[in-house]
Design an enzyme around this catalytic site. Structure first.
Site, mmCIF file in Angstrom:
data_model
loop_
_atom_site.group_PDB
_atom_site.id
_atom_site.type_symbol
_atom_site.label_atom_id
_atom_site.label_comp_id
_atom_site.label_asym_id
_atom_site.label_seq_id
_atom_site.Cartn_x
_atom_site.Cartn_y
_atom_site.Cartn_z
ATOM 1 N N ALA A 1 -30.839 98.451 42.858
ATOM 2 C CA ALA A 1 -31.261 99.858 42.779
ATOM 3 C C ALA A 1 -31.818 100.149 41.390
ATOM 4 C CB ALA A 1 -30.081 100.777 43.066
ATOM 5 N N LEU B 1 -24.972 101.863 39.583
ATOM 6 C CA LEU B 1 -26.079 101.599 40.492
ATOM 7 C C LEU B 1 -26.075 100.100 40.764
ATOM 8 C CD1 LEU B 1 -29.164 103.636 39.168
ATOM 9 C CD2 LEU B 1 -28.076 103.871 41.397
ATOM 10 N N ASP B 2 -26.301 99.713 42.012
ATOM 11 C CA ASP B 2 -26.379 98.299 42.355
ATOM 12 C C ASP B 2 -27.511 97.632 41.573
ATOM 13 O OD1 ASP B 2 -24.356 98.624 44.156
ATOM 14 O OD2 ASP B 2 -25.649 98.661 45.928
ATOM 15 N N PRO B 3 -27.412 96.308 41.334
ATOM 16 C CA PRO B 3 -28.529 95.600 40.683
ATOM 17 C C PRO B 3 -29.864 95.793 41.400
ATOM 18 C CG PRO B 3 -26.586 94.213 40.674
ATOM 19 C CD PRO B 3 -26.235 95.429 41.505
#
Length: 319
Positions: free
Chosen positions: A53, A49-51
């Site tokens: 998100a 997951l992106d930072p």
């Protein structure tokens, strides 16, 4: 002088922790924090997951890491918000504004775009992603101002719901998608289809496979627990194969199966099988059945099984 750092004594830990990843941490940073709190020897996650998100991030420890690919491949559900009329260099709020347009979007427009983007699609991965080219992540090229050619990939949007948010020129996106789908790219493409452009302002993964946010724990809650309470949060490794057909073997067949030998029996053909032993009751690994043969896939080793049985807690019951 600085006091010497206390060395963490690692130990074998086996199971799955359903983490609600916080905003601002990368998936690996969240994994390393949880690994430290559990003093686990071996750990991995089931897709990044992106930072920016938040949400469901299954973390696998010990023997469970052997089955993490199953949830890399699982469908996932997201809740996102997108600001219309503003395109950014990254497709999210971190990037620089590159285009601004007037927004004239009606409920009918949203319904039209819902239909347009539901089903099979071809999607070009964003430059600001962890995909690698020649061993280097695309976002590293992007930070250097280099645009790399990316091949479009086939994805499926199983469900899509677009609604107007309270904030002006903002929509909410609810989507259930196949593996490999970039919600940031979906948001940008929806903005283009609406004729005004868009970028994501928030992103939350609410489900992956059979796991959802109601089952997750935060790092803060985990940190506040005792070691015993932390271990009690772990699901058994077989939670990753809950949707598989089930086969149970007696002691002799189980031992042979664990050594990699096929077993014969009156089982129907099945591509995904979870195999258990009966004496003792323990998860052995995965297999598939063809022509009445149980063919081993990913297997636990006897030491892992012994450690799991010795450290079993009331939450670690087989399905």
């Amino acid at each position: 002088m600085h006091a010497p750092r206390t060395r963490v004594q690692r130990r074998p830990v086996h199971g799955v922790l359903l983490l609600d990843k916080p905003l601002g941490l990368s998936s690996n940073q969240a994994l390393q924090k949880a690994k430290w709190l559990l003093r686990a020897e071996k750990a991995g996650h089931t897709g990044t997951l992106d930072p920016l998100a938040t949400g469901v991030l299954p973390l696998c420890f010990g023997a469970a890491t052997k089955f993490s690919q199953l949830h890399l491949d699982a469908d996932k559900s997201y809740e996102a918000t997108a600001r219309l009329g503003v395109k950014t260099s990254t497709g999210d709020a971190e990037g620089d504004v590159i285009v601004q347009r007037t927004v004239h979007v009606t409920p009918e427009d949203l319904a039209r775009v819902e239909t347009q983007f539901t089903g099979p699609l071809r999607q070009v991965p964003p430059m600001h992603s962890a995909l690698k080219k020649d061993g280097k992540a695309l976002y590293e090229y992007a930070r250097e101002g280099i645009e790399v050619e990316r091949a479009a990939r086939d994805v499926v949007i199983h469900k899509l719901k677009l609604t107007e948010a309270v904030e002006k020129a903002t929509i909410k996106i609810l989507a259930t998608v196949s593996k490999g789908t970039y919600i940031r790219t979906l948001g940008e493409d929806i903005g283009e289809a609406l004729g005004c452009g868009a970028h994501l302002t928030s992103l939350r993964r609410v489900a992956t496979g059979d796991f959802d946010t109601s089952q997750c724990i935060t790092l803060e809650a985990l940190e506040a627990m005792s070691e015993e309470e932390r271990l009690a949060q772990l699901l058994p490794a077989e939670a990753l194969v809950a949707g598989h057909s089930r086969v149970t073997l007696g002691a002799e067949d189980a031992a042979r199966f664990l050594s990699g030998l096929r077993r014969r029996g009156q089982w129907p053909d099945a591509s995904e099988v979870a195999v258990f032993g009966s004496e003792p009751a323990a998860f052995l690994g995965t297999a598939h059945v063809a022509a009445n043969e149980l063919i081993p896939g990913r297997l636990l080793n006897p030491i892992e099984i012994q450690q799991i049985l010795l450290n079993a807690t009331p939450c670690e019951t087989t399905p």
